[in-house]
Design an enzyme around this catalytic site. Structure first.
Site, mmCIF file in Angstrom:
data_model
loop_
_atom_site.group_PDB
_atom_site.id
_atom_site.type_symbol
_atom_site.label_atom_id
_atom_site.label_comp_id
_atom_site.label_asym_id
_atom_site.label_seq_id
_atom_site.Cartn_x
_atom_site.Cartn_y
_atom_site.Cartn_z
ATOM 1 N N LYS A 176 35.828 42.573 40.345
ATOM 2 C CA LYS A 176 34.736 43.427 40.821
ATOM 3 C C LYS A 176 34.718 44.786 40.130
ATOM 4 O O LYS A 176 33.647 45.329 39.839
ATOM 5 C CB LYS A 176 34.834 43.605 42.336
ATOM 6 C CG LYS A 176 34.467 42.365 43.104
ATOM 7 C CD LYS A 176 34.548 42.597 44.598
ATOM 8 C CE LYS A 176 34.201 41.306 45.334
ATOM 9 N NZ LYS A 176 34.388 41.446 46.786
ATOM 10 N N CYS A 182 34.464 40.255 58.921
ATOM 11 C CA CYS A 182 33.219 39.670 58.424
ATOM 12 C C CYS A 182 33.307 38.146 58.410
ATOM 13 O O CYS A 182 32.296 37.459 58.451
ATOM 14 C CB CYS A 182 32.927 40.171 57.013
ATOM 15 S SG CYS A 182 32.791 41.948 56.898
#
Lengths: 94, 342
Positions: free
Chosen positions: B80, B182
């Protein structure tokens, strides 16, 4: 009617994922009386807010009239009919 | 400065604020959902330098909310930090982007914080947040904490000496499995965008030299209900009872607290990090693993799926592995030991 003459307890929407906990008006003259009244009516909620020793869980924060309560066991704070209690859970995601 | 004209016109910033912003240096810890929005917003706003530290790689399940990434990044299995830097440099070439494909640990956090004016919380776990809190308070660097799950989010700006710190609010780290992630509760993009945007607003105040505008409060929002609360935290610092900002003890920074393996939010994955730091030869590792399953490699990582296994291991050059297909720390450590070696 919520908030009219009794202290009101609100729960973070995050907690509502696990247990039904709408905002409620409950009678009581201290934070302790108010929370215990909530737990009597909604026993499942107790386990999400308190640990086995009856202390507020580490990731739960209770606010009384917009001020955080530091004590995790002693909730002798006086409440008024207009008081607002807000129960918050810390969030890990991001 | 012409690209920032609209921002300069805003009374809260002006030319003086923009000039301060251009001189500023920011560390963004984690570049997932919150971090993507934070990084893009700060780079568009024109900070001087953005350092990004992220330990993860881009996965298809990220694209629903992690706005810096696209399908090409997934196809290339880019880390990322690298994918973010590539995108951010195309957005604003005036900003120095410094990507670090790294886990933020007690060993690395000091160097990552070196020379920055502000730390942004783009992480997904309490362990890293407690470490950031220690590092920020110890060094006197402001940081903006946030968390986001479902449609719900929380934001807290922490200015050492001015506001309570994270441990004033939460003295101890929540136990494993005690709070939602999440992965278990899901998360929607608009919640992330709003929470991260509130973080960026606080950042703009601090970076433009207006730290006095930061108030000791926790902002709690629910985008599904359309509610926003600002809870006062001013009473939390009384009596200096906080281990971190009161007594100035930093157990997370000194490595006295904190594990080496963590469940990754929303990924059905565990990251296992070796207890010692060192550089791994990814080429040798790929060759070693080749007979045992499917191997893909690039200069940044090796992806390995053992034969007839539901797990996948992604191994980075610093020895960390992200083990997909489990949330069991012990199972993940066992797989690490089997295929990579302790």
């Amino acid at each position: 009617m919520i908030g009219a003459t009794l202290p009101t307890v609100h729960f973070t929407s995050h907690l509502k994922l696990h247990v039904d906990c709408p905002s409620v008006d409950v009678s009581g003259e201290s934070l302790s009386e108010v929370l215990n009244s909530v737990f009597e009516d909604n026993p499942r909620l107790r386990g999400y807010i308190l640990d086995d020793q009856g202390r507020i869980r580490q990731h739960v924060i209770v606010f009384l009239d917009n001020e955080p309560i530091r004590e995790r066991t002693n909730w002798d704070r006086p409440v008024t009919p207009n008081s607002e209690v807000y129960v918050l859970q810390a969030l890990s995601g991001g | 400065m012409s690209r920032y004209r609209k921002q300069i016109l805003f009374d809260g910033l002006g030319e003086a604020g923009q000039s301060r912003l251009r001189e500023s240096r920011v560390l963004c810890v984690g570049c997932g959902a919150l971090g993507s929005v934070i990084a893009e917003s700060l780079v568009r706003a024109g900070v001087g330098m953005l350092r990004i530290a992220d330990r993860d790689f881009v996965d298809l399940s990220n694209l629903q909310r992690q706005v810096l990434y696209d399908e090409e990044d997934v196809a290339q299995r880019l880390p990322k930090a690298i994918a973010a830097a590539n995108k951010l440099r195309r957005i604003n070439s005036d900003v120095v982007i410094e990507p670090h494909v790294a886990d933020v640990t007690c060993q690395s956090v000091g160097e990552l914080c070196d020379g920055v004016n502000l730390i942004m919380d783009g992480t997904d776990n309490f362990e890293t947040r407690f470490l950031i809190n220690d590092a920020a308070i110890e060094a006197g660097i402001p940081w903006i904490h946030a968390g986001c799950v479902g449609a719900h989010g929380q934001v807290m700006a922490i200015v050492p000496g001015q506001t309570p710190c994270l441990r004033c609010l939460m003295p101890e780290m929540p136990g494993p499995g005690t709070s939602e992630t999440c992965d278990t509760a899901g998360v929607i993009g608009p919640a992330v965008q709003i929470v991260a945007s509130l973080q960026v607003v606080a950042a703009l105040k601090i970076l433009s030299g207006q730290t006095e505008l930061i108030r000791p409060e926790l902002t709690v929002i629910d985008v599904w209900d359309g509610t926003l609360r600002q809870l006062k935290l001013s009473g939390l610092q009384e009596a200096g009872g906080c281990q971190c900002c009161g007594r100035r003890e930093f157990p997370f920074l000194h490595g006295d607290e904190g594990s080496r393996s963590v469940v990754l939010c929303g990924r059905n994955s565990v990251q296992v990090a070796p207890s010692t730091s060192g550089k791994l030869s990814l080429f040798d590792l790929a060759n070693r693993l080749d007979p045992s399953g499917e191997v893909q490699a690039n200069p940044f990582l090796v992806r390995f799926r053992p034969d007839e296994s539901e797990h996948e291991l992604t191994i980075f050059a610093d020895g960390r592995a992200i083990i997909t297909g489990t949330e069991d720390l012990a199972e993940a450590k066992s797989l690490y030991a089997r295929y990579i070696g302790a």
